[in-house]
Design a protein around this motif. Structure first.
Motif, PDB file in Angstrom:
ATOM      1  N   LEU A  74       0.840  -1.282  -0.105  1.00 23.29           N
ATOM      2  CA  LEU A  74       0.006  -0.203  -0.019  1.00 23.29           C
ATOM      3  C   LEU A  74       1.023   1.254   0.003  1.00 23.29           C
ATOM      4  O   LEU A  74       1.813   1.462   0.960  1.00 23.29           O
ATOM      5  CB  LEU A  74      -1.066   0.099   1.098  1.00 23.29           C
ATOM      6  CG  LEU A  74      -1.935   1.163   1.297  1.00 23.29           C
ATOM      7  CD1 LEU A  74      -3.182   0.913   0.211  1.00 23.29           C
ATOM      8  CD2 LEU A  74      -2.760   1.146   2.676  1.00 23.29           C
ATOM      9  N   SER A 110       1.313   5.484  -0.106  1.00 19.45           N
ATOM     10  CA  SER A 110       0.333   6.599   0.057  1.00 19.45           C
ATOM     11  C   SER A 110       1.204   7.777  -0.029  1.00 19.45           C
ATOM     12  O   SER A 110       2.331   7.848   0.583  1.00 19.45           O
ATOM     13  CB  SER A 110      -0.077   6.647   1.332  1.00 19.45           C
ATOM     14  OG  SER A 110      -1.001   5.370   1.556  1.00 19.45           O
ATOM     15  N   ARG A 149      -2.408   0.750  -4.420  1.00 19.52           N
ATOM     16  CA  ARG A 149      -2.382  -0.785  -3.712  1.00 19.52           C
ATOM     17  C   ARG A 149      -1.942  -1.417  -5.071  1.00 19.52           C
ATOM     18  O   ARG A 149      -2.705  -1.687  -6.145  1.00 19.52           O
ATOM     19  CB  ARG A 149      -3.641  -1.132  -3.482  1.00 19.52           C
ATOM     20  CG  ARG A 149      -3.424  -2.333  -2.199  1.00 19.52           C
ATOM     21  CD  ARG A 149      -4.612  -2.588  -1.234  1.00 19.52           C
ATOM     22  NE  ARG A 149      -5.866  -2.835  -1.982  1.00 19.52           N
ATOM     23  CZ  ARG A 149      -6.431  -3.915  -2.265  1.00 19.52           C
ATOM     24  NH1 ARG A 149      -5.555  -4.940  -2.020  1.00 19.52           N
ATOM     25  NH2 ARG A 149      -7.523  -4.030  -3.024  1.00 19.52           N
ATOM     26  N   VAL A 176      -3.349   7.478  -3.249  1.00 20.60           N
ATOM     27  CA  VAL A 176      -3.006   6.139  -2.911  1.00 20.60           C
ATOM     28  C   VAL A 176      -3.091   5.041  -4.015  1.00 20.60           C
ATOM     29  O   VAL A 176      -3.789   4.967  -5.056  1.00 20.60           O
ATOM     30  CB  VAL A 176      -4.059   5.458  -1.898  1.00 20.60           C
ATOM     31  CG1 VAL A 176      -3.803   4.160  -1.306  1.00 20.60           C
ATOM     32  CG2 VAL A 176      -4.216   6.449  -0.485  1.00 20.60           C
ATOM     33  N   VAL A 188       1.442  -5.096   3.201  1.00 21.78           N
ATOM     34  CA  VAL A 188       0.146  -5.374   3.465  1.00 21.78           C
ATOM     35  C   VAL A 188       0.128  -7.016   4.026  1.00 21.78           C
ATOM     36  O   VAL A 188      -0.372  -7.254   4.760  1.00 21.78           O
ATOM     37  CB  VAL A 188      -1.061  -4.923   2.424  1.00 21.78           C
ATOM     38  CG1 VAL A 188      -2.631  -5.684   2.843  1.00 21.78           C
ATOM     39  CG2 VAL A 188      -1.162  -3.613   2.135  1.00 21.78           C
TER      40      VAL A 188
END
Length: 366
Positions: free
Chosen positions: A189, A191, A202, A200, A294
């Motif tokens: 992830l 940011s 992913r 953001v 993550v």
């Protein structure tokens, strides 16, 4: 494995190979050419191979004439490395190489295959021209990878067009009955805090992805133009103490003798032991991308790098950091602002929101 040499390549290495065997499965048959990259050089320095069944391209740069005595080994190794570089299952690649057998050089007489390898050589040359300065001494046998993402065979009938890497992967699945992809991967992830919102992304990336390629992945998904310097910082579990700083160039070490030169280093050397990183791009505007691990996917069975989701537009280059971007965005959201027209001309195609295409999940082609 049958590799048909163009006359140019055969003359270069001084051989007169036999005619190509048309009965061999074209998946085990390649056409190879000796390609010139730089117009201002006398040395022709790239070997390009195209698979005769799938038009999958493999290219080797910089090849010196003295290296051509090991041509067969060099080409076979390049095919192996290129497939692995694209994350194809190691077992399926080994099985393909086993079934293909040892290299047998033949003479290419097909105009179509000659045209294919010539076109691939031009595309690979453009890629090399963008990526390398032509002066640095280096060797890479995976420079053909980007060419494999381009559609081919669409000049007459678009419905007959296809993408070489997909054709190759499908052919390998049919040949071996194995999974095309099976490797360890990380879901990350990323940011970018822009004060008024966070941009953001992913993503899923291979665990053995080198930091230099992660830089390209992040440039792609955030829409940066790769104009500026960058580095990575690995942090401890509390995100307070830096564990390592990873830099792209030897010149960077002059300013930080404790930094690590990123060449050859992969994510798996630091993750999952450490779960937080910082990717800083443009030391002037200081865009700090927080990267969080993550999850670890032990046996990922799909293509990657892959964008799972995206939200939040990225600022334009050289806007002046977060503060400059907040001011710029306010102007761009108000067409009545006296500076709007000037900013619109400066920002060109920049839009305040991501397009549907930019937000959709997709393979990240580097």
């Amino acid at each position: 494995m049958q590799i048909a040499l163009t006359k140019k390549l055969a003359d270069t290495i001084g051989v007169k190979p036999p005619a190509i065997d048309e009965t061999i499965n074209p998946l085990f048959s390649w056409t190879a050419n000796w390609t010139k990259v730089w117009d201002n050089r006398r040395t022709e320095d790239m070997i390009v191979l195209v698979n005769n069944a799938t038009r999958f391209t493999v290219a080797i740069y910089q090849v010196k004439r003295k290296d051509l005595k090991n041509l067969e080994v060099m080409m076979k190794t390049a095919i192996f490395n290129t497939l692995l570089f694209m994350n194809v299952n190691l077992e399926i690649v080994k099985e393909y190489m086993r079934l293909a057998g040892e290299v047998e050089l033949t003479q290419n007489r097909g105009r179509q295959s000659a045209a294919w390898v010539s076109k691939a050589g031009i595309e690979c040359s453009f890629y090399v021209g963008r990526e390398y300065n032509g002066i640095e001494k280096m060797f890479c046998d995976t420079v053909g990878v980007p060419t494999n993402y381009r559609h081919v065979n669409i000049s007459t009938n678009r419905d007959e067009g296809f993408v070489p890497y997909r054709a190759m992967v499908n052919a390998l699945i049919e040949l071996t009955g194995m999974l095309a992809y099976k490797y360890r991967a990380f879901e990350l992830l990323v940011s970018l805090n822009l004060e008024v919102y966070k941009a953001v992304r992913r993503i899923i990336v291979p665990a053995d992805l080198e930091f230099a390629r992660l830089h390209k992945v992040l440039q792609s998904v955030f829409g940066w133009k790769n104009y500026h310097l960058y580095d990575f910082t690995i942090f401890d579990g509390n995100k307070r103490l830096p564990v390592a700083r990873i830099v792209p160039f030897e010149d960077d070490l002059e300013y930080d003798e404790h930094a690590i030169l990123m060449k050859g280093h992969t994510l798996a050397e630091f993750l999952p032991e450490h779960k937080h990183m910082l990717y800083t791009y443009d030391m002037g505007d200081n865009w700090e991308h927080e990267i969080q691990l993550v999850q670890v996917i032990e046996e990922h069975d799909k293509e990657s790098p892959y964008l799972l989701e995206a939200s939040g537009q990225t600022p334009p280059e050289d806007v002046g950091g977060v503060g400059g971007y907040v001011n710029f965005r306010e102007i761009m959201l108000n067409p009545d602002n006296s500076e709007y027209k000037e900013m619109k001309e400066w920002a060109r195609f920049w839009e305040p929101e991501l397009s549907d295409w930019e937000k959709r999940p997709r393979i990240i082609h580097l």
